[in-house]
Design a protein around this motif. Structure first.
Motif, PDB file in Angstrom:
ATOM      1  N   ARG A 185     152.575 -10.246 -20.652  1.00  0.00           N
ATOM      2  CA  ARG A 185     152.273 -11.163 -19.548  1.00  0.00           C
ATOM      3  C   ARG A 185     150.904 -11.831 -19.695  1.00  0.00           C
ATOM      4  NH1 ARG A 185     155.697 -10.795 -15.522  1.00  0.00           N
ATOM      5  NH2 ARG A 185     154.196 -11.725 -14.070  1.00  0.00           N
ATOM      6  N   ARG A 186     150.022 -11.253 -20.478  1.00  0.00           N
ATOM      7  CA  ARG A 186     148.673 -11.813 -20.641  1.00  0.00           C
ATOM      8  C   ARG A 186     148.467 -12.149 -22.123  1.00  0.00           C
ATOM      9  NH1 ARG A 186     148.951  -7.659 -17.358  1.00  0.00           N
ATOM     10  NH2 ARG A 186     148.369  -6.168 -19.026  1.00  0.00           N
ATOM     11  N   ILE A 187     149.075 -13.257 -22.512  1.00  0.00           N
ATOM     12  CA  ILE A 187     149.195 -13.625 -23.927  1.00  0.00           C
ATOM     13  C   ILE A 187     148.085 -14.599 -24.316  1.00  0.00           C
ATOM     14  CG2 ILE A 187     150.701 -14.700 -25.648  1.00  0.00           C
ATOM     15  CD1 ILE A 187     153.081 -13.841 -23.902  1.00  0.00           C
ATOM     16  N   ALA A 188     147.555 -14.394 -25.499  1.00  0.00           N
ATOM     17  CA  ALA A 188     146.512 -15.271 -26.047  1.00  0.00           C
ATOM     18  C   ALA A 188     146.954 -15.758 -27.430  1.00  0.00           C
ATOM     19  CB  ALA A 188     145.190 -14.516 -26.152  1.00  0.00           C
ATOM     20  N   THR A 189     146.194 -16.703 -27.981  1.00  0.00           N
ATOM     21  CA  THR A 189     146.475 -17.165 -29.333  1.00  0.00           C
ATOM     22  C   THR A 189     145.188 -17.319 -30.122  1.00  0.00           C
ATOM     23  OG1 THR A 189     147.601 -18.833 -30.678  1.00  0.00           O
ATOM     24  CG2 THR A 189     146.389 -19.640 -28.765  1.00  0.00           C
ATOM     25  N   ILE A 190     145.279 -17.024 -31.412  1.00  0.00           N
ATOM     26  CA  ILE A 190     144.232 -17.375 -32.367  1.00  0.00           C
ATOM     27  C   ILE A 190     144.749 -18.609 -33.094  1.00  0.00           C
ATOM     28  CG2 ILE A 190     142.896 -16.638 -34.359  1.00  0.00           C
ATOM     29  CD1 ILE A 190     143.378 -13.735 -33.442  1.00  0.00           C
ATOM     30  N   ALA A 191     144.221 -19.757 -32.708  1.00  0.00           N
ATOM     31  CA  ALA A 191     144.718 -21.029 -33.234  1.00  0.00           C
ATOM     32  C   ALA A 191     144.059 -21.357 -34.566  1.00  0.00           C
ATOM     33  CB  ALA A 191     144.456 -22.151 -32.232  1.00  0.00           C
ATOM     34  N   GLY A 192     144.729 -22.201 -35.346  1.00  0.00           N
ATOM     35  CA  GLY A 192     144.172 -22.654 -36.606  1.00  0.00           C
ATOM     36  C   GLY A 192     143.193 -23.792 -36.397  1.00  0.00           C
ATOM     37  N   PRO A 193     142.625 -24.312 -37.485  1.00  0.00           N
ATOM     38  CA  PRO A 193     141.620 -25.377 -37.381  1.00  0.00           C
ATOM     39  C   PRO A 193     142.188 -26.607 -36.652  1.00  0.00           C
ATOM     40  CG  PRO A 193     141.701 -24.507 -39.614  1.00  0.00           C
ATOM     41  CD  PRO A 193     142.880 -23.931 -38.884  1.00  0.00           C
ATOM     42  N   PRO A 194     141.444 -27.146 -35.699  1.00  0.00           N
ATOM     43  CA  PRO A 194     141.945 -28.311 -34.954  1.00  0.00           C
ATOM     44  C   PRO A 194     141.922 -29.605 -35.759  1.00  0.00           C
ATOM     45  CG  PRO A 194     139.739 -27.722 -34.210  1.00  0.00           C
ATOM     46  CD  PRO A 194     140.167 -26.639 -35.154  1.00  0.00           C
ATOM     47  N   ASP A 195     141.426 -29.579 -36.994  1.00  0.00           N
ATOM     48  CA  ASP A 195     141.455 -30.775 -37.828  1.00  0.00           C
ATOM     49  C   ASP A 195     142.570 -30.703 -38.874  1.00  0.00           C
ATOM     50  OD1 ASP A 195     140.383 -28.832 -39.481  1.00  0.00           O
ATOM     51  OD2 ASP A 195     138.969 -30.206 -40.454  1.00  0.00           O
ATOM     52  N   MET A 196     143.501 -29.733 -38.710  1.00  0.00           N
ATOM     53  CA  MET A 196     144.657 -29.632 -39.591  1.00  0.00           C
ATOM     54  C   MET A 196     145.921 -29.662 -38.743  1.00  0.00           C
ATOM     55  SD  MET A 196     143.396 -26.760 -42.351  1.00  0.00           S
ATOM     56  CE  MET A 196     144.700 -27.166 -43.532  1.00  0.00           C
ATOM     57  N   THR A 197     146.916 -30.434 -39.161  1.00  0.00           N
ATOM     58  CA  THR A 197     148.108 -30.603 -38.333  1.00  0.00           C
ATOM     59  C   THR A 197     148.871 -29.290 -38.164  1.00  0.00           C
ATOM     60  OG1 THR A 197     149.347 -31.357 -40.283  1.00  0.00           O
ATOM     61  CG2 THR A 197     148.405 -33.045 -38.847  1.00  0.00           C
ATOM     62  N   ALA A 198     148.813 -28.398 -39.156  1.00  0.00           N
ATOM     63  CA  ALA A 198     149.475 -27.104 -38.987  1.00  0.00           C
ATOM     64  C   ALA A 198     148.850 -26.348 -37.819  1.00  0.00           C
ATOM     65  CB  ALA A 198     149.371 -26.283 -40.275  1.00  0.00           C
ATOM     66  N   GLY A 199     147.518 -26.376 -37.714  1.00  0.00           N
ATOM     67  CA  GLY A 199     146.844 -25.721 -36.598  1.00  0.00           C
ATOM     68  C   GLY A 199     147.185 -26.385 -35.269  1.00  0.00           C
ATOM     69  N   ILE A 200     147.184 -27.708 -35.254  1.00  0.00           N
ATOM     70  CA  ILE A 200     147.483 -28.447 -34.022  1.00  0.00           C
ATOM     71  C   ILE A 200     148.909 -28.183 -33.567  1.00  0.00           C
ATOM     72  CG2 ILE A 200     147.767 -30.766 -33.060  1.00  0.00           C
ATOM     73  CD1 ILE A 200     145.533 -31.659 -35.037  1.00  0.00           C
ATOM     74  N   ASP A 201     149.869 -28.282 -34.497  1.00  0.00           N
ATOM     75  CA  ASP A 201     151.281 -28.155 -34.127  1.00  0.00           C
ATOM     76  C   ASP A 201     151.626 -26.737 -33.688  1.00  0.00           C
ATOM     77  OD1 ASP A 201     151.585 -30.798 -34.709  1.00  0.00           O
ATOM     78  OD2 ASP A 201     152.646 -30.512 -36.606  1.00  0.00           O
ATOM     79  N   ARG A 202     151.013 -25.733 -34.316  1.00  0.00           N
ATOM     80  CA  ARG A 202     151.296 -24.356 -33.904  1.00  0.00           C
ATOM     81  C   ARG A 202     150.712 -24.063 -32.528  1.00  0.00           C
ATOM     82  NH1 ARG A 202     150.268 -21.761 -39.989  1.00  0.00           N
ATOM     83  NH2 ARG A 202     151.770 -23.207 -40.958  1.00  0.00           N
ATOM     84  N   LEU A 203     149.564 -24.643 -32.220  1.00  0.00           N
ATOM     85  CA  LEU A 203     149.010 -24.491 -30.876  1.00  0.00           C
ATOM     86  C   LEU A 203     149.895 -25.206 -29.860  1.00  0.00           C
ATOM     87  CD1 LEU A 203     146.781 -23.505 -28.989  1.00  0.00           C
ATOM     88  CD2 LEU A 203     145.451 -25.544 -29.605  1.00  0.00           C
ATOM     89  N   THR A 204     150.414 -26.370 -30.233  1.00  0.00           N
ATOM     90  CA  THR A 204     151.320 -27.105 -29.343  1.00  0.00           C
ATOM     91  C   THR A 204     152.576 -26.300 -29.044  1.00  0.00           C
ATOM     92  OG1 THR A 204     150.546 -29.261 -30.115  1.00  0.00           O
ATOM     93  CG2 THR A 204     152.734 -29.186 -29.133  1.00  0.00           C
ATOM     94  N   GLY A 205     153.172 -25.707 -30.070  1.00  0.00           N
ATOM     95  CA  GLY A 205     154.382 -24.918 -29.858  1.00  0.00           C
ATOM     96  C   GLY A 205     154.134 -23.715 -28.976  1.00  0.00           C
ATOM     97  N   TYR A 206     153.001 -23.053 -29.174  1.00  0.00           N
ATOM     98  CA  TYR A 206     152.618 -21.911 -28.339  1.00  0.00           C
ATOM     99  C   TYR A 206     152.499 -22.340 -26.879  1.00  0.00           C
ATOM    100  CZ  TYR A 206     149.109 -18.843 -26.153  1.00  0.00           C
ATOM    101  OH  TYR A 206     148.405 -18.043 -25.279  1.00  0.00           O
ATOM    102  N   ARG A 207     151.809 -23.447 -26.660  1.00  0.00           N
ATOM    103  CA  ARG A 207     151.603 -23.917 -25.289  1.00  0.00           C
ATOM    104  C   ARG A 207     152.918 -24.332 -24.641  1.00  0.00           C
ATOM    105  NH1 ARG A 207     145.951 -27.227 -26.540  1.00  0.00           N
ATOM    106  NH2 ARG A 207     144.540 -25.582 -25.755  1.00  0.00           N
ATOM    107  N   GLN A 208     153.802 -24.949 -25.409  1.00  0.00           N
ATOM    108  CA  GLN A 208     155.088 -25.368 -24.855  1.00  0.00           C
ATOM    109  C   GLN A 208     155.915 -24.162 -24.421  1.00  0.00           C
ATOM    110  OE1 GLN A 208     156.920 -27.905 -27.800  1.00  0.00           O
ATOM    111  NE2 GLN A 208     155.646 -29.667 -27.277  1.00  0.00           N
ATOM    112  N   ALA A 209     155.907 -23.109 -25.224  1.00  0.00           N
ATOM    113  CA  ALA A 209     156.674 -21.915 -24.875  1.00  0.00           C
ATOM    114  C   ALA A 209     156.132 -21.264 -23.608  1.00  0.00           C
ATOM    115  CB  ALA A 209     156.648 -20.920 -26.036  1.00  0.00           C
ATOM    116  N   LEU A 210     154.802 -21.180 -23.479  1.00  0.00           N
ATOM    117  CA  LEU A 210     154.233 -20.576 -22.277  1.00  0.00           C
ATOM    118  C   LEU A 210     154.464 -21.450 -21.051  1.00  0.00           C
ATOM    119  CD1 LEU A 210     153.019 -18.556 -24.277  1.00  0.00           C
ATOM    120  CD2 LEU A 210     150.921 -18.604 -22.906  1.00  0.00           C
TER     121      LEU A 210
END
Length: 334
Positions: A185-210
């Protein structure tokens, strides 16, 4: 005197295009067995003898391609993802007569040197891996007429650029959904570099699921895809959010660092905190506990990139972008 057979006469005999004959001769995997047999039969019937030296001279071919990475040397040597890209690319070139040149261009000065090197005709094409969003190389290479294929979605659209990506958004959604479905219930993420699309897209997917689960996605710390950065980011998350009970790390190396930080803090995995990584590197099977992660087809990505580049060099048009699927691999950390 009978004229010597050419690529065009072989193509006519086999009922295929000149580019297809070239791909068969160069050993490209992107040819069906039936077409390969037809071309080889035509070559035998006509007595056509490929002359690689003459063909290379006529086409100004070097029979080599460059694999370019924009990371520090230590990162390239220690990152299993990049290592697998190198190995899979090399294996794809076996039997093609094409050599692989590895280039590490970390900064603007090295970018300029690389651009000059490529424009001078030292390689026939370029594979770009581990690109950052301020990277000028794709556009520079395209403007110079150099066949180019990028690993990963470019941060900004570049008309005429071919790329092979994986479904980073969907993969991150799978990771977050795994944590949610296990009751975290108290989920966090360690995101990748914000200047790489892999990092951006994985953060986006995490946020969409939550968001789909009506949960806030504001527990975020950033790393640079290294184990050390994952350990530091996990320590930061524990300091900010000591009640965290689930973590999605945007790659396995950062997840392994997170496991270390959790162990140092006396947190049990998965009893106290569940952890999900991303990549499915070999090391993920041997962590304590074994790491639940998202499998991305690294070998298929490298193979597809290489095949697309070889067909471009052979005269085929630039292919549409390719996005490969990801899947959840359940082990014991979540």
């Amino acid at each position: 005197m009978t004229a010597k057979p050419t690529l065009d006469t072989v193509a006519a005999e086999a009922g295929v295009s000149r580019a297809t004959v070239s791909r068969v001769i160069n050993g490209s995997p992107r040819v069906s067995p039936e077409v390969k047999v037809a071309v080889e039969s035509a070559i035998a019937a006509l007595g056509y003898v490929p002359n690689r030296a003459a063909r290379s001279l006529a086409m100004r071919r070097t029979d080599s391609i460059a694999l370019v990475m924009r990371e520090p040397d230590a990162t390239v040597l220690n990152d299993p993802y990049l290592g697998n890209i190198i190995i899979a690319t090399s294996q794809t070139l076996i039997g093609t007569g094409v050599q692989l040149v590895l280039v590490n261009a970390q900064n603007t000065a090295e970018h300029a040197q690389l651009a000059d090197y490529v424009r001078s005709g030292h390689v026939d094409g370029v594979l770009l891996a581990s690109m950052h969003d301020d990277d000028p190389l794709p556009r520079v290479l395209l403007e110079a007429g150099i066949p180019t294929v990028v690993g990963g979605r470019p941060a900004h659209p570049v008309p005429g650029l071919s790329y092979v990506d994986v479904d980073n958004v969907g993969g991150a959604q799978l990771a977050a959904e795994r944590l949610l479905s296990s009751g975290r219930r108290r989920i966090a993420t360690i995101a990748g570099p914000p200047d790489m699309t892999a990092g951006i897209d994985r953060l986006t997917g995490y946020r969409q699921a939550l968001a789909a689960a009506n949960r806030k996605a504001d527990r975020v710390a950033y790393g640079d895809f290294t184990r050390e950065s994952g350990q530091q980011a996990m320590a930061t998350l524990l300091d900010r959010h000591p009640d965290v009970d689930g973590v999605f790390a945007a790659n396995d190396l950062m997840a392994i660092g997170a496991l270390r930080a959790l162990r140092d803090a006396g947190r049990r995995v998965p009893d106290d905190v569940a952890v999900v990584g991303y990549d499915d590197i070999e090391m993920a099977r041997h962590t304590e506990p074994p790491l639940t992660t998202i499998h991305q087809p690294i070998v298929d990505q490298a193979r597809t990139m290489t095949e697309l580049l070889l067909t471009q060099i052979g005269g085929d048009p630039v292919a549409d972008p390719v996005v490969l699927p990801t899947e959840l691999v359940e082990r014991e950390s979540a």
